[in-house]
Design a protein around this motif. Sequence first.
Motif, PDB file in Angstrom:
ATOM      1  N   HIS A  55       0.832  -1.206   0.000  1.00 56.97           N
ATOM      2  CA  HIS A  55       0.000   0.000   0.000  1.00 56.97           C
ATOM      3  C   HIS A  55       0.862   1.249   0.000  1.00 56.97           C
ATOM      4  CE1 HIS A  55      -2.459   3.210   1.847  1.00 56.97           C
ATOM      5  NE2 HIS A  55      -3.474   2.633   1.224  1.00 56.97           N
ATOM      6  N   ALA A  56       1.926   1.247   0.769  1.00 57.89           N
ATOM      7  CA  ALA A  56       2.819   2.402   0.821  1.00 57.89           C
ATOM      8  C   ALA A  56       3.457   2.688  -0.537  1.00 57.89           C
ATOM      9  CB  ALA A  56       3.903   2.175   1.876  1.00 57.89           C
ATOM     10  N   HIS A  57       3.552   1.665  -1.373  1.00 61.07           N
ATOM     11  CA  HIS A  57       4.126   1.820  -2.707  1.00 61.07           C
ATOM     12  C   HIS A  57       3.047   1.942  -3.781  1.00 61.07           C
ATOM     13  CE1 HIS A  57       8.462   1.208  -1.885  1.00 61.07           C
ATOM     14  NE2 HIS A  57       8.005   0.563  -0.814  1.00 61.07           N
ATOM     15  N   GLY A  58       1.820   2.222  -3.372  1.00 57.56           N
ATOM     16  CA  GLY A  58       0.750   2.468  -4.329  1.00 57.56           C
ATOM     17  C   GLY A  58      -0.105   1.270  -4.682  1.00 57.56           C
ATOM     18  N   ALA A  59       0.186   0.101  -4.132  1.00 52.42           N
ATOM     19  CA  ALA A  59      -0.623  -1.095  -4.404  1.00 52.42           C
ATOM     20  C   ALA A  59      -1.751  -1.150  -3.390  1.00 52.42           C
ATOM     21  CB  ALA A  59       0.239  -2.348  -4.356  1.00 52.42           C
ATOM     22  N   GLU A  60      -2.782  -0.390  -3.640  1.00 48.29           N
ATOM     23  CA  GLU A  60      -3.879  -0.241  -2.683  1.00 48.29           C
ATOM     24  C   GLU A  60      -5.005  -1.242  -2.907  1.00 48.29           C
ATOM     25  OE1 GLU A  60      -6.234   3.321  -4.985  1.00 48.29           O
ATOM     26  OE2 GLU A  60      -4.253   3.702  -4.146  1.00 48.29           O
ATOM     27  N   LYS A  61      -4.828  -2.142  -3.880  1.00 48.61           N
ATOM     28  CA  LYS A  61      -5.860  -3.130  -4.176  1.00 48.61           C
ATOM     29  C   LYS A  61      -5.303  -4.534  -3.947  1.00 48.61           C
ATOM     30  CE  LYS A  61      -7.513   0.103  -7.620  1.00 48.61           C
ATOM     31  NZ  LYS A  61      -6.374   1.030  -7.478  1.00 48.61           N
ATOM     32  N   ILE A  62      -6.172  -5.428  -3.471  1.00 47.70           N
ATOM     33  CA  ILE A  62      -5.820  -6.842  -3.277  1.00 47.70           C
ATOM     34  C   ILE A  62      -6.746  -7.656  -4.161  1.00 47.70           C
ATOM     35  CG2 ILE A  62      -5.558  -8.720  -1.633  1.00 47.70           C
ATOM     36  CD1 ILE A  62      -5.342  -6.697   0.602  1.00 47.70           C
ATOM     37  N   VAL A  63      -6.187  -8.344  -5.130  1.00 46.33           N
ATOM     38  CA  VAL A  63      -6.985  -9.117  -6.072  1.00 46.33           C
ATOM     39  C   VAL A  63      -6.999 -10.578  -5.629  1.00 46.33           C
ATOM     40  CG1 VAL A  63      -7.368  -9.678  -8.499  1.00 46.33           C
ATOM     41  CG2 VAL A  63      -6.255  -7.518  -7.889  1.00 46.33           C
ATOM     42  N   PHE A  64      -8.195 -11.105  -5.375  1.00 50.59           N
ATOM     43  CA  PHE A  64      -8.358 -12.472  -4.877  1.00 50.59           C
ATOM     44  C   PHE A  64      -8.818 -13.400  -5.992  1.00 50.59           C
ATOM     45  CE2 PHE A  64      -8.779 -10.104  -0.917  1.00 50.59           C
ATOM     46  CZ  PHE A  64      -8.156 -10.934   0.008  1.00 50.59           C
ATOM     47  N   ALA A  65      -8.165 -14.548  -6.097  1.00 51.44           N
ATOM     48  CA  ALA A  65      -8.629 -15.607  -6.992  1.00 51.44           C
ATOM     49  C   ALA A  65      -8.524 -16.936  -6.264  1.00 51.44           C
ATOM     50  CB  ALA A  65      -7.800 -15.640  -8.277  1.00 51.44           C
ATOM     51  N   ASP A  66      -9.550 -17.761  -6.392  1.00 50.37           N
ATOM     52  CA  ASP A  66      -9.498 -19.103  -5.812  1.00 50.37           C
ATOM     53  C   ASP A  66      -8.755 -20.016  -6.778  1.00 50.37           C
ATOM     54  OD1 ASP A  66     -10.256 -21.863  -5.098  1.00 50.37           O
ATOM     55  OD2 ASP A  66     -11.525 -20.860  -3.624  1.00 50.37           O
ATOM     56  N   THR A  67      -7.705 -20.636  -6.299  1.00 52.40           N
ATOM     57  CA  THR A  67      -6.877 -21.483  -7.145  1.00 52.40           C
ATOM     58  C   THR A  67      -7.012 -22.969  -6.791  1.00 52.40           C
ATOM     59  OG1 THR A  67      -4.984 -21.142  -5.671  1.00 52.40           O
ATOM     60  CG2 THR A  67      -5.204 -19.642  -7.556  1.00 52.40           C
ATOM     61  N   GLY A  68      -8.146 -23.314  -6.205  1.00 48.88           N
ATOM     62  CA  GLY A  68      -8.377 -24.707  -5.841  1.00 48.88           C
ATOM     63  C   GLY A  68      -8.353 -24.949  -4.356  1.00 48.88           C
ATOM     64  N   SER A  69      -8.875 -23.979  -3.591  1.00 48.84           N
ATOM     65  CA  SER A  69      -8.840 -24.079  -2.127  1.00 48.84           C
ATOM     66  C   SER A  69      -9.849 -25.087  -1.587  1.00 48.84           C
ATOM     67  CB  SER A  69      -9.137 -22.712  -1.508  1.00 48.84           C
ATOM     68  OG  SER A  69     -10.491 -22.345  -1.730  1.00 48.84           O
ATOM     69  N   GLY A  70     -10.915 -25.335  -2.337  1.00 53.04           N
ATOM     70  CA  GLY A  70     -12.002 -26.149  -1.819  1.00 53.04           C
ATOM     71  C   GLY A  70     -12.970 -25.374  -0.963  1.00 53.04           C
ATOM     72  N   ILE A  71     -12.703 -24.071  -0.763  1.00 48.64           N
ATOM     73  CA  ILE A  71     -13.575 -23.195   0.019  1.00 48.64           C
ATOM     74  C   ILE A  71     -14.422 -22.386  -0.957  1.00 48.64           C
ATOM     75  CG2 ILE A  71     -13.654 -21.279   1.654  1.00 48.64           C
ATOM     76  CD1 ILE A  71     -10.975 -22.275   2.764  1.00 48.64           C
ATOM     77  N   LYS A  72     -15.721 -22.361  -0.756  1.00 47.00           N
ATOM     78  CA  LYS A  72     -16.632 -21.694  -1.669  1.00 47.00           C
ATOM     79  C   LYS A  72     -16.946 -20.274  -1.201  1.00 47.00           C
ATOM     80  CE  LYS A  72     -17.032 -25.553  -3.959  1.00 47.00           C
ATOM     81  NZ  LYS A  72     -16.336 -25.729  -5.246  1.00 47.00           N
ATOM     82  N   GLY A  73     -16.407 -19.288  -1.885  1.00 46.88           N
ATOM     83  CA  GLY A  73     -16.793 -17.911  -1.620  1.00 46.88           C
ATOM     84  C   GLY A  73     -15.995 -17.188  -0.562  1.00 46.88           C
TER      85      GLY A  73
END
Length: 538
Positions: free
Chosen positions: A251-269
């Motif tokens: 965030h301090a370097h301007g990366a204020e977004k966190i992009v989430f992708a499920d890569t096979g966790s088995g957890i829904k949502g």
Amino acid sequence: MTEVVSVEIVRSPNEDQVALVVADLVRDRVASRLTAGDATLWGPAAQPEASIRLAWTALHETSRPLVAEIEALRAELLAEGVDRVVLAGMGGSSLAPEVITGTAGVPLVVLDTTDPGQVADALAGDLTRTVLVVSSKSGGTVETDSHRRIFEAAFAAEGVDAASRIVVVTDPGSPLETASREAGYRKVFLADPNVGGRYSALTAFGLVPSGLAGADVAGLLDDAAAVVPLVSADSPDNPAVVLAATFAVAHAHGAEKIVFADTGSGIKGLGDWAEQLIAESTGKDGTGLLPVVVEGPGAPGFVDARSDATTVAIGPATGSSSVAVEGSLGAQFLVWEYATALVGRVLDINPFDQPDVEAAKTAARSLLDAPTASVAAPAFVDGPIEVHASGGWLPADVKTVADALKLLVAAAPDHGYLSVQAYLDRLDDASFALVRPELAQRSHLQTTFGWGPRFLHSTGQYHKGGHQNGVFLQITGASETSLDVPGRPYDLGTLQTAQALGDGQVLAERGRPVLRLHLTDRVAGLAQLVEAIQEDGS
């Protein structure tokens, strides 16, 4: 002990700085102090709120007595032939149960909508087999109160004793507790009042509807308990500390977004649950972290993330991910809660308040008082789409949806984002979520998608209180269904419209461009919308 969670930093351009922040957090014993309930961690201004919001760190123990109560009630209901569970709740009251039951593979009907079609579909189920769980800390949540009123009337019309089919989860001493006991509802579960909604996954709000639906809530608590020593440790190996430091430095370097992708966790949502936790906890005072939940590791926004985003794999690491988090659901709940609270300390914000949420609710209530005067004439009509713009940013000579979309995207500042907000039926209209990757691919903006009004209890705080660099696309639609709210002077469609207009009004007052597309025909409108997005240059 079997490892229940792991955090892998796949790549970080600022490893040395992350190590320094980790060292600071370890030196200051922040993790163990959080577990001990130290409300001074976020400074004097946050201390009054923090002092009544830290009981979530002990829920793996304090929620244990609930398990037997839930199992006993479930057995009673099943013996009576009641095996269909409908949950009326918003924000943390619905997001956690949806993740828990979805991951467990047990059915739960979740009502976190004011779309009359979606609520009517829930009513169309077999009410003789249905129990309604009403979840609200106070009972004043307008959506949940409307659902309770509608179902109570529907039970009575079906010849079902409504009181015997309504179970309530609320805070002790709340107006809802009082009203529920007076009404003689089947059971009232009291949640821990010293836990905020977005940290309530392991309270009665998360456990009661999930357990009644058949999820193993005792196992969920076991998994959470197993990770407590890890997240409480003042150690550079603490996964919550590592996550907090990584996100804070990014965030301090301007990366204020966190992009989430499920890569096979088995957890829904899980991403949807984490979205609320992070956005509502950090999006305030003009700063914060914006979660962007995408369709998978190959989706736009994840594979092409720029320097303003950190990519998080929920599950095994991929070539596109910056961070990978694996583990059981109960463990993930605690790791993300600890990490979010700790990053609040580093960002110098209070992670337990939500100062900008009430504004949209207030605006919606005022519009409900004068519903006939609420909707202005559209700027123009393009086929089945009526186009409205708030904030004076759309020139009068624009006459197509495609051109309006191009100008909305162009209005985003550097490192800005596009928020798509669909006030529709998220089940029957689920295909509208396809516009997120389409817009992300063509706009080259990080693009979020939220179903209204549920996102108002999630990213809605960030949109008003976080980095003011968003542009907003609202999608509303005519409904073939009308559903009155008993005891209220409005129907669900009117409430849904007021919520969209109210939030749009607040955003426009804060200088943000808002484009509302009202679909007079939802099917034809979606087809035209996708066509407009796909036009060259959009």
